[in-house]
Design a protein around this motif. Structure first.
Motif: not given
Ligand code: ZN
Length: 344
Positions: A265, A268, A272-273, A276
């Motif tokens: 991604c 981030c 994790g965001c 994604c």
């Molecule tokens: Zn992400």
């Protein structure tokens, strides 16, 4: 009578020369050459003349009339020219006024992304191939290892025109056509960008018309690691040098083995965001080694030649790259949306 005419001529020419305006000139013309003018008067009296004198005076009268008319024409041109010059002298153009800026448009975001992808692959030695959007069932499906009745055809609901003609559901028929043209001789190294059509209900991520860019390389000793190298270069150029890629096993009828490529991604960097979906990875494209059946059908000896192919959606790439949340924006032609990509 001749003297009278001569006198009129001198008088008229004098008045013509004195005329300052076109309307003065017009008045002179009416006064001397008009039906009630003195020359007509003189001519009316011709009946009293002898038969010898009549033609002489008649001819002279005409001469006088002609020379008056000539003088009037000359003066008229003079006055008209003077009027133009006077007008030009009076009117001035103010060149110091700032001009209005010319509105400059910009490329459609999809065009910008497609051009960027094309440039990238051209720099890696690919050429660009194009094909018809109305395609035969053979090139759209059969030549790609999707015979009639194959279940994978269901993944591509199509707009059929006749039993055998349809709006292409993918740009892969261009690959089949290009391979056929090579008549079993490598290397083939193309990308094929273009519009494709599927009977989808339009929503934020689906459109009945969208774009694809597919790539195809066929040569001797082409390996999966070559595919990986090309895809990695693509990912880094499009989404930043620190992108990592991963290949996951997948299924496509025309490649074996088949993979999906994810990139780490770019928002981030893997933490994790929302982009994604908290996984740290974003799915970008599908790829694989060209199925031997596809090579054979296109006239290549699958024992001698191998190849890889990949396909991606420029809409998805543009949406990721520019943070666009609805595919329908690309086709709505809303200037407010389109002009945000001036520097794209
Ligand atoms: Zn992400």
């Amino acid at each position: 009578m001749k003297d009278r005419l001569e006198a009129l001529k001198v008088e008229a020419i004098g008045q013509i020369k004195e005329s300052q305006e076109l309307k003065d000139l017009q008045a002179v013309k009416v006064a001397y050459l008009g039906k009630k003018g003195p020359i007509t008067e003189v001519l009316k009296g011709m009946g009293k003349l002898s038969a010898e004198e009549r033609p002489v005076i008649g001819a002279y009268a005409n001469e006088v009339r002609d020379s008056i008319q000539q003088e009037i024409d000359k003066k008229q041109t003079e006055l008209e020219n003077a009027a133009i010059l006077e007008k030009l002298a009076k009117e001035t153009i103010d060149v110091s006024l700032p001009g209005r800026p010319v509105k400059q448009g910009n490329a459609h975001p999809l065009t910008a992304v497609v051009t960027e992808i094309e440039d990238l692959f051209l720099s890696m030695g690919f050429t660009i191939a194009e094909g018809p959007e109305v395609e035969t069932d053979y090139y759209n499906f059969e030549a790609l290892n999707l015979p009639k009745g194959h279940p994978a055809r269901d993944m591509q609901d199509s707009f059929f025109i006749t039993e055998d003609l349809l709006l292409r559901t993918q740009t892969s028929p261009v690959q089949a056509r290009t391979m056929e043209k090579h008549e079993g001789q490598g290397p083939v190294k193309i990308i094929s960008p273009g519009k494709v059509y599927r009977r989808d209900n339009d929503d934020a991520t689906h459109s009945h018309q969208f774009m694809q860019i597919e790539g195809l390389v066929v040569d001797q000793n082409v390996r999966l690691s070559d595919l990986k190298g090309v895809l990695e270069t693509f990912a880094k150029k499009m989404f930043g040098d620190d992108r990592k890629i991963r290949l996951r096993p997948s299924f496509f009828p025309f490649t074996e083995p088949s993979v999906e490529m994810d990139i780490s991604c770019f928002k981030c960097s893997g933490k994790g965001c929302s982009i994604c979906k908290q996984t740290g990875w974003i799915e970008i494209l599908g790829a694989g080694m060209v199925h031997p059946n596809v090579l054979e059908m296109a006239g290549f000896d699958s024992k001698k030649y191998t190849g890889f192919a990949f396909g991606m959606g420029p809409e998805r790439i543009a949406m990721l790259k520019y943070g666009i949340d609805d595919i329908r924006h690309f086709y709505a032609n809303d200037i407010r949306f389109l002009k945000q990509f001036k520097n794209a």
